[in-house]
Scaffold this motif. Structure first.
Motif, PDB file in Angstrom:
ATOM      1  N   ILE A   1       0.848  -1.192   0.000  1.00  0.00           N
ATOM      2  CA  ILE A   1       0.000   0.000   0.000  1.00  0.00           C
ATOM      3  C   ILE A   1       0.881   1.238   0.000  1.00  0.00           C
ATOM      4  CG2 ILE A   1      -1.822   1.266   1.200  1.00  0.00           C
ATOM      5  CD1 ILE A   1      -2.608  -1.360   2.568  1.00  0.00           C
ATOM      6  N   TYR A   2       0.581   2.141  -0.925  1.00  0.00           N
ATOM      7  CA  TYR A   2       1.305   3.405  -1.012  1.00  0.00           C
ATOM      8  C   TYR A   2       0.283   4.539  -1.069  1.00  0.00           C
ATOM      9  CZ  TYR A   2       4.918   0.182  -2.721  1.00  0.00           C
ATOM     10  OH  TYR A   2       5.793  -0.873  -2.858  1.00  0.00           O
ATOM     11  N   GLY A   3       0.570   5.641  -0.419  1.00  0.00           N
ATOM     12  CA  GLY A   3      -0.369   6.756  -0.436  1.00  0.00           C
ATOM     13  C   GLY A   3       0.326   8.083  -0.208  1.00  0.00           C
ATOM     14  N   ARG A   4      -0.260   9.149  -0.756  1.00  0.00           N
ATOM     15  CA  ARG A   4       0.273  10.492  -0.545  1.00  0.00           C
ATOM     16  C   ARG A   4      -0.809  11.502  -0.890  1.00  0.00           C
ATOM     17  NH1 ARG A   4       2.574  14.067  -4.048  1.00  0.00           N
ATOM     18  NH2 ARG A   4       2.950  12.506  -5.671  1.00  0.00           N
ATOM     19  N   ALA A   5      -0.798  12.625  -0.184  1.00  0.00           N
ATOM     20  CA  ALA A   5      -1.696  13.730  -0.526  1.00  0.00           C
ATOM     21  C   ALA A   5      -1.004  14.671  -1.502  1.00  0.00           C
ATOM     22  CB  ALA A   5      -2.091  14.490   0.733  1.00  0.00           C
ATOM     23  N   TYR A   6      -1.791  15.445  -2.198  1.00  0.00           N
ATOM     24  CA  TYR A   6      -1.268  16.552  -2.994  1.00  0.00           C
ATOM     25  C   TYR A   6      -2.178  17.741  -2.740  1.00  0.00           C
ATOM     26  CZ  TYR A   6      -4.769  14.769  -6.331  1.00  0.00           C
ATOM     27  OH  TYR A   6      -5.927  14.308  -6.919  1.00  0.00           O
ATOM     28  N   GLU A   7      -1.947  18.847  -3.387  1.00  0.00           N
ATOM     29  CA  GLU A   7      -2.609  20.095  -3.010  1.00  0.00           C
ATOM     30  C   GLU A   7      -4.124  19.995  -3.032  1.00  0.00           C
ATOM     31  OE1 GLU A   7      -2.972  23.569  -1.368  1.00  0.00           O
ATOM     32  OE2 GLU A   7      -0.975  22.806  -1.858  1.00  0.00           O
ATOM     33  N   THR A   8      -4.695  19.254  -3.967  1.00  0.00           N
ATOM     34  CA  THR A   8      -6.151  19.211  -4.096  1.00  0.00           C
ATOM     35  C   THR A   8      -6.739  17.818  -3.933  1.00  0.00           C
ATOM     36  OG1 THR A   8      -5.951  19.009  -6.516  1.00  0.00           O
ATOM     37  CG2 THR A   8      -6.202  21.230  -5.605  1.00  0.00           C
ATOM     38  N   GLY A   9      -5.981  16.877  -3.378  1.00  0.00           N
ATOM     39  CA  GLY A   9      -6.542  15.540  -3.214  1.00  0.00           C
ATOM     40  C   GLY A   9      -5.559  14.534  -2.658  1.00  0.00           C
TER      41      GLY A   9
END
Length: 262
Positions: free
Chosen positions: A214-222
């Motif tokens: 499982i890999y995850g990350r946020a960005y500016e709009t999501g």
């Protein structure tokens, strides 16, 4: 060695250091944008993932900030709550049981997160949940709170509180349930040692032992989330999902989520 200045530089944070709601929001979001979720170092451990739950902020800082690797819930939580405590926030550790595919909740200690008491209110602080979930703290309240086109609220359900999420134009769905009771790290150590006999761990443990990456990350709009080959992009109130069948595309997405192509 944990270093506040280096951590803030890694986050790209240049604001004031006062413990305010606005600063908490920015710190939370910047952590999720710059320190990815990555269980690849721990996927094969099963319930032994909790062995180093009390390893300390220096250990987590070395892996996630100094070496630039991603981590799992207790690593993110341990690191971020140390930062908040250093900056004067009233922060404590809590636990939650995550809603599964069958709409049943996992054991209460399945996931580690934190709360911050600020201006007379409790805020959920969770930078280590793969998602999709919130990228800025959510106030523990039934009031609807909007982020990136998604709505969030916290409702009562018997002895628990439930974090709910609603994509645009759809129904509310539970993310996880929790209580505001402060937890001790020794409670998770008991899971790793087999001392915790909560029957829910019999099936939750099997899911963990499956070893899905499982890999995850946020960005500016999501948010971006990759579970196995299932790739989800959550933004503008919509969850866009597709399966990455081609190996080269999958590997490219992994690099992107982990910021290795930056």
């Amino acid at each position: 060695m944990f270093d506040t200045e280096t951590y803030l530089k890694h986050l790209g944070y240049t604001g004031t250091l006062e413990p305010t709601a606005d600063n908490l929001r920015e710190l939370h979001k910047r952590h999720m944008m710059t320190v990815p979720f990555d269980n690849s170092r721990n996927a094969a451990k099963g319930l032994a993932i909790w062995d180093d739950v009390d390893a300390g902020a220096d250990h987590f800082f070395q892996a996630l900030i100094a070496e630039g690797r991603g981590g799992i819930c207790h690593e993110h939580c341990g690191l971020f709550r140390t930062l908040l405590a250093e900056l004067g926030y009233d922060v404590k550790v809590i636990a939650s049981g995550v809603r599964g595919a069958n709409d049943q909740f996992g054991p209460d200690l399945e996931h580690m997160l934190a709360t911050v008491r600020l201006a007379g209110a409790d805020w959920l602080v969770d930078v280590g949940f793969a998602g999709p979930s919130f990228t800025e703290p959510v106030r523990v309240s039934e009031d609807v709170q909007e982020q990136n086109g998604f709505a969030y609220r916290v409702v009562e359900d018997g002895a628990h509180l439930v974090l709910q999420r609603r994509p645009g134009g759809r129904d509310w769905q539970a993310v996880y349930r929790f209580t505001l009771r402060e937890r001790e790290l020794s409670e998770w150590k008991a899971i790793a040692s087999g001392e915790n006999d909560d029957p829910y761990w019999h099936w939750a443990g099997e899911m963990i032992r499956a070893g899905t990456l499982i890999y995850g990350r946020a960005y500016e709009t999501g948010q971006l989330l990759l579970v196995g080959r299932r790739y989800l992009r959550a933004e503008d109130g919509s969850d866009h999902t597709r399966v990455l069948a081609k190996t080269d595309e999958y590997e490219s997405v992994v690099r992107h989520v982990l910021r290795q192509d930056a």
